[in-house]
Design an enzyme around this catalytic site. Sequence first.
Site, PDB file in Angstrom:
ATOM      1  N   HIS A   1       6.352 -25.520  14.035  1.00 15.76           N
ATOM      2  CA  HIS A   1       7.737 -25.989  13.983  1.00 15.76           C
ATOM      3  C   HIS A   1       7.958 -27.303  14.756  1.00 15.76           C
ATOM      4  CE1 HIS A   1       8.106 -22.118  12.273  1.00 15.76           C
ATOM      5  NE2 HIS A   1       8.318 -21.439  13.376  1.00 15.76           N
TER       6      HIS A   1
ATOM      7  N   ASP B   1       6.713 -23.463   6.458  1.00 13.02           N
ATOM      8  CA  ASP B   1       7.156 -23.643   7.835  1.00 13.02           C
ATOM      9  C   ASP B   1       8.673 -23.601   7.720  1.00 13.02           C
ATOM     10  OD1 ASP B   1       8.267 -24.827  10.177  1.00 13.02           O
ATOM     11  OD2 ASP B   1       6.250 -25.447  10.686  1.00 13.02           O
ATOM     12  N   HIS B   2       9.276 -22.497   8.125  1.00 14.79           N
ATOM     13  CA  HIS B   2      10.694 -22.315   7.747  1.00 14.79           C
ATOM     14  C   HIS B   2      11.603 -23.359   8.407  1.00 14.79           C
ATOM     15  CE1 HIS B   2      11.019 -20.029  11.516  1.00 14.79           C
ATOM     16  NE2 HIS B   2      12.327 -20.171  11.426  1.00 14.79           N
TER      17      HIS B   2
ATOM     18  N   ARG C   1       0.799  -1.225   0.000  1.00 12.14           N
ATOM     19  CA  ARG C   1       0.000   0.000   0.000  1.00 12.14           C
ATOM     20  C   ARG C   1       0.837   1.282   0.000  1.00 12.14           C
ATOM     21  NH1 ARG C   1      -4.345  -2.793   3.683  1.00 12.14           N
ATOM     22  NH2 ARG C   1      -2.479  -3.575   4.658  1.00 12.14           N
TER      23      ARG C   1
HETATM   24  C1  BG6 Z   1       8.923 -17.928  14.107  1.00 13.35           C
HETATM   25  C2  BG6 Z   1       8.220 -17.464  15.336  1.00 13.35           C
HETATM   26  O1  BG6 Z   1       8.087 -18.760  13.343  1.00 13.35           O
HETATM   27  O2  BG6 Z   1      10.092 -18.671  14.476  1.00 13.35           O
HETATM   28  C3  BG6 Z   1       9.149 -16.616  16.201  1.00 13.35           C
HETATM   29  O3  BG6 Z   1       7.083 -16.690  14.982  1.00 13.35           O
HETATM   30  C4  BG6 Z   1      10.423 -17.357  16.486  1.00 13.35           C
HETATM   31  O4  BG6 Z   1       8.508 -16.262  17.421  1.00 13.35           O
HETATM   32  C5  BG6 Z   1      11.039 -17.916  15.198  1.00 13.35           C
HETATM   33  O5  BG6 Z   1      11.323 -16.457  17.130  1.00 13.35           O
HETATM   34  C6  BG6 Z   1      12.204 -18.826  15.514  1.00 13.35           C
HETATM   35  O6  BG6 Z   1      12.861 -19.182  14.326  1.00 13.35           O
HETATM   36  P1  BG6 Z   1      14.386 -19.637  14.333  1.00 13.35           P
HETATM   37  O7  BG6 Z   1      14.656 -20.040  12.934  1.00 13.35           O
HETATM   38  O8  BG6 Z   1      15.165 -18.437  14.797  1.00 13.35           O
HETATM   39  O9  BG6 Z   1      14.486 -20.755  15.316  1.00 13.35           O
END
Ligand code: BG6
Length: 513
Positions: free
Chosen positions: A267, A204-205, A69
């Site tokens: 996670h 989901d990283h 935006r």
């Molecule tokens: C995110 C959460 O998905 O993952 C955060 O929303 C968290 O709260 C983060 O800090 C942690 O990711 P990583 O890769 O640093 O363990």
Amino acid sequence: MGTTTSPPPPSGGNPLGDELRGARHAQPCAVVIFGATGDLTKRKLVPSLMGLAKDGLLPNGFAVLGFARREWTDEHFRAELRDGVHQFGRSDTTASFDRLAERFEYHCASFEDPAGYHALKARLDQLDARFGTRGNRIFYLATPPSSYSSILANLAAAGLSQEQDGRTARVIVEKPFGRDLQSAVALNDQVRAAFAERQVFRIDHYLGKETVQNILALRFANGIFEPLWNEKFVDHVQITVAESIGVGGRGGYFEESGIIRDMIQNHLMQVLTLIAMEPPAALTADAVRDEKVKVLKTIRSFAPHEVAAATLRAQYTRGTFAGEEALGYREEEGVAADSQTETYAAVRLHVENWRWSRTPFFLRSGKRLPRRVTEVAIQFKQPPHLLFEGGRPLQPNVLLLRIQPDEGVAMRFGAKVPGPDVRVRDVRMDFRYGTAFGGESADSYERLLLDAMLGDGTLFARRDEVEEAWRIVDSIVHGWRQSNERPLEYEAGTWGPNGDDLLLGPGRAWRKP
Ligand code: BG6
């Protein structure tokens, strides 16, 4: 004990680098980032794209269009991105950005206004002509979830979600994916109304982390672990995701989510499924995800009265952190003074199938713990007959998967102390990624963005996985809500509330990483 792998590469690079490079080539595509003025784009998405560029993994036909935006120009957008790549990218990625800067453009429009999407279509056609992106599009939803439904509906209405004449259209959806089962189902329905499941990539990283992917390699590329990987040999499994940071500026978001929605639903549940799943028939997206979802299906929802005995939740209070006074959760910005939101949670889950019926899985995650560490500890049973140390139980064998930091795998076992007496002590055999493979490891978003470009959904959560995980988490949240108990407390900078070992049962304790 030292590492058991080959000696480190002389140059410090990955000895398998040449062998591994170049096997996967993405098709040309344009990436449209919705919410492109936000933090995620600057800190993660564009630095990761430039990491791919540096490694020669971006297709030649490539462009990025930021959609948001704010009234930014292309120049302003590029300056912000360059700054992000410089601050958060891997080494030498700023040079990649400079080389590709003209391929980053900005499209100012509201997420709700259909006209902005018709203009988007026209701009994408222009990008195709200029940068050879060939009509393939990836839409990345990096906005607050409240905008997802407008974006999805508008993309569909503008015909942008359709795949025609061999052109691909994919959507990447950031977490949080809903805040309970009902909202996740509703969101999935909205996604489905615009895109087919094979076009959808739910992030989901954690699944993009090398060490999380290594769980499958460790289990299924080796013959020695699988025979032990069951309730006959494994006493229990501990999955820990500890963070040293507090909620910082995200108090408003966290109040609504708590650690159970923010970390455990996604996670930790994902890691659990990889540890507990059966071998897939093949390493294809659906074969892997079919097995993962089967694990979730074996975990029963809790009845409200079962929740207190199987879970624990707590909130951090003021404490000392790295020698400095740290705020309590309720003192953080955006947090209610009488908040009941948990910043730490531990749960005991039972995977009710032949493999795991008597092996509990303990999951815990918390903010403001002493260290940032993610690990999985597979704790084995004691030998059936104890010959050493006067028959006293020794420390149990543990296979430790260090997900982050200090990535690696360690095995703890007993060894005879040299000398005339028969004494047994714990020793550790250790594999470290840094030493064995060297090199700089890519951010998880690099892998995930590349996979989305390749159309490979293996490392993304499928609809049924997300919904099953919510079913379990909903039953916990429901139990907490029904009880009038408040969360326990723990001081910032400690490993959680007193008595947290009780959840594990007699003779067991949480590892102090
Ligand atoms: C995110 C959460 O998905 O993952 C955060 O929303 C968290 O709260 C983060 O800090 C942690 O990711 P990583 O890769 O640093 O363990």
